[in-house]
Write an enzyme that holds these catalytic residues in place. Structure first.
Site, mmCIF file in Angstrom:
data_model
loop_
_atom_site.group_PDB
_atom_site.id
_atom_site.type_symbol
_atom_site.label_atom_id
_atom_site.label_comp_id
_atom_site.label_asym_id
_atom_site.label_seq_id
_atom_site.Cartn_x
_atom_site.Cartn_y
_atom_site.Cartn_z
ATOM 1 N N VAL A 164 4.964 -1.178 2.836
ATOM 2 C CA VAL A 164 4.543 0.207 2.639
ATOM 3 C C VAL A 164 5.349 0.794 1.495
ATOM 4 O O VAL A 164 6.582 0.742 1.488
ATOM 5 C CB VAL A 164 4.751 1.037 3.921
ATOM 6 N N LYS A 165 4.649 1.351 0.511
ATOM 7 C CA LYS A 165 5.305 1.887 -0.687
ATOM 8 C C LYS A 165 5.691 3.343 -0.466
ATOM 9 O O LYS A 165 4.854 4.181 -0.103
ATOM 10 C CB LYS A 165 4.391 1.768 -1.906
ATOM 11 N N ILE A 166 6.972 3.617 -0.710
ATOM 12 C CA ILE A 166 7.517 4.964 -0.606
ATOM 13 C C ILE A 166 8.191 5.293 -1.933
ATOM 14 O O ILE A 166 8.999 4.507 -2.424
ATOM 15 C CB ILE A 166 8.541 5.053 0.542
ATOM 16 N N ILE A 199 0.862 -1.186 0.000
ATOM 17 C CA ILE A 199 0.000 0.000 0.000
ATOM 18 C C ILE A 199 0.895 1.231 0.000
ATOM 19 O O ILE A 199 1.925 1.264 0.666
ATOM 20 C CB ILE A 199 -0.955 0.016 1.220
#
Length: 372
Positions: free
Chosen positions: A139-141, A108
């Site tokens: 977690v997408k960064i 996400i």
């Protein structure tokens, strides 16, 4: 019939689906892809969520509940998206356990409007991790300049990360450095680094789209001969950088603590140009220790039409570099290509997020009117 996706998986390529929605979850579609198509992970992004929420009635009940509770727009979007991601994490839990945490991962993305704000990105990443509350979350960064320190700081807090929107090998090297920095800090902070997983999402098809457009504008025979070559060459150079980076004493010290390397993930592998094979970015990027996250159309095309020739990446760096030398010789400014793609990528996801907000806002208003 030969199971081409099984062959791809056996070659060391983890097959992830580049799409998640409540309809996929509720209908059993995603479970079927896990069972029948060797899918071992799933990714999401703002564009995927904007499309899912606007097209399906599967969210109506939750929207009515949110409206009845008087939830704010931002809170409603957060609850809608994290519900899908949490349920997908539960669906992939067995895969996660069977692969020792390597696969079975669900991604996400942080709010794309924060792409140039390090502190807010870290805060959002930690909040998403706590909200979803599943060990197989990523977690997408984004790999913007502000995103690089956010990657390190998020990993240092014991949160697994999918680094997205990587276009250049130069930026990819910075991403790998940020990853190792994060693991070292996580270790210093008392976290078990063997539980931390990261992938580096290297975008593929968009490179060809942008480079081909510039080659077509040149309209020379030399330029035309280079169409459709940049994306694969770029990814192959990225893999060479991956092999080079994860060696040496610094990395081996982390391996002794159970650390896993940050695998390259081939993203944006749906072919945009109908002149090219629909499985171009699958067949030409087969190599161990990678992930290929595919739209469903590409997944089915690969199952039917892939021509798998074993490892098509290892040992190709010199040939790939020649492609970039040739591009420079015909006048392509590859640095500008990558900068353009990064800016466009952030902008596209921001617009998709705004579309998602507009859609949910409209649904909340309609639900409030109906309920009043």
């Amino acid at each position: 019939m030969t199971d081409k996706l099984a062959q791809l998986s056996d070659a060391g390529v983890s097959i992830w689906l580049d799409d998640v929605s409540r309809r996929r979850l509720n209908s059993g579609n995603l479970a079927g892809l896990i069972r029948d198509k060797h899918v071992v992970g799933v990714t999401s992004n703002p564009t995927i969520f904007a499309k899912a929420v606007s097209e399906a009635a599967d969210y109506d009940e939750q929207v009515r509940d949110l409206a009845a509770r008087g939830a704010s727009l931002d809170a409603a979007v957060r609850e809608i998206t994290t519900t899908d991601i949490r349920n997908a994490c539960d669906l992939f839990r067995d895969v996660w356990q069977a692969t020792g945490g390597v696969d079975g991962r669900v991604s996400i993305e942080v709010d794309p409007r924060l792409a140039h704000e390090t502190d807010k990105t870290v805060a959002e990443a930690l909040d998403l991790w706590k909200t979803v509350d599943r060990p197989n979350l990523l977690v997408k960064i984004p790999a913007t300049s502000a995103g690089l320190p956010a990657i390190t700081r998020t990993l240092a807090e014991g949160v697994s990360v999918n680094v997205t929107l990587i276009f250049s090998v130069e930026r990819y090297r910075e991403v790998m450095a940020a990853f190792v920095d994060g693991l070292e800090q996580a270790k210093a902070n008392g976290h078990d680094v063997s539980t931390l997983v990261s992938v580096a999402s290297f975008f593929v098809s968009r490179v060809d789209t942008e480079v081909d457009k510039r080659l077509d504008a040149l309209a020379t025979d030399e330029a035309k001969a280079l169409r459709g070559k940049a994306a694969v060459a770029n990814a192959r150079l990225a893999y060479a950088a991956f092999q080079e980076f994860f060696t040496g004493d610094r990395w081996n010290a982390l391996v002794n603590d159970g650390a896993k390397p940050q695998r390259p993930l081939w993203a944006s592998t749906g072919v945009k140009n109908p002149d090219y094979s629909p499985t171009l970015y699958v067949d030409e990027l087969v190599v161990a220790d990678t992930v290929n996250t595919m739209p469903e159309a590409t997944l089915h095309a690969a199952a039917e039409h892939s021509v798998l020739r074993g490892d098509t990446v290892t040992g190709t760096a010199a040939e790939a570099q020649q492609v970039f030398d040739d591009l420079a010789n015909v006048g392509i400014d590859i640095t500008d290509v990558f900068l353009t793609l990064e800016n466009e990528g952030v902008d596209k996801f921001e617009k998709s997020w705004e579309e998602l907000l507009d859609t949910v806002g409209g649904q909340l208003k309609a639900a409030s009117s109906t309920g009043s």
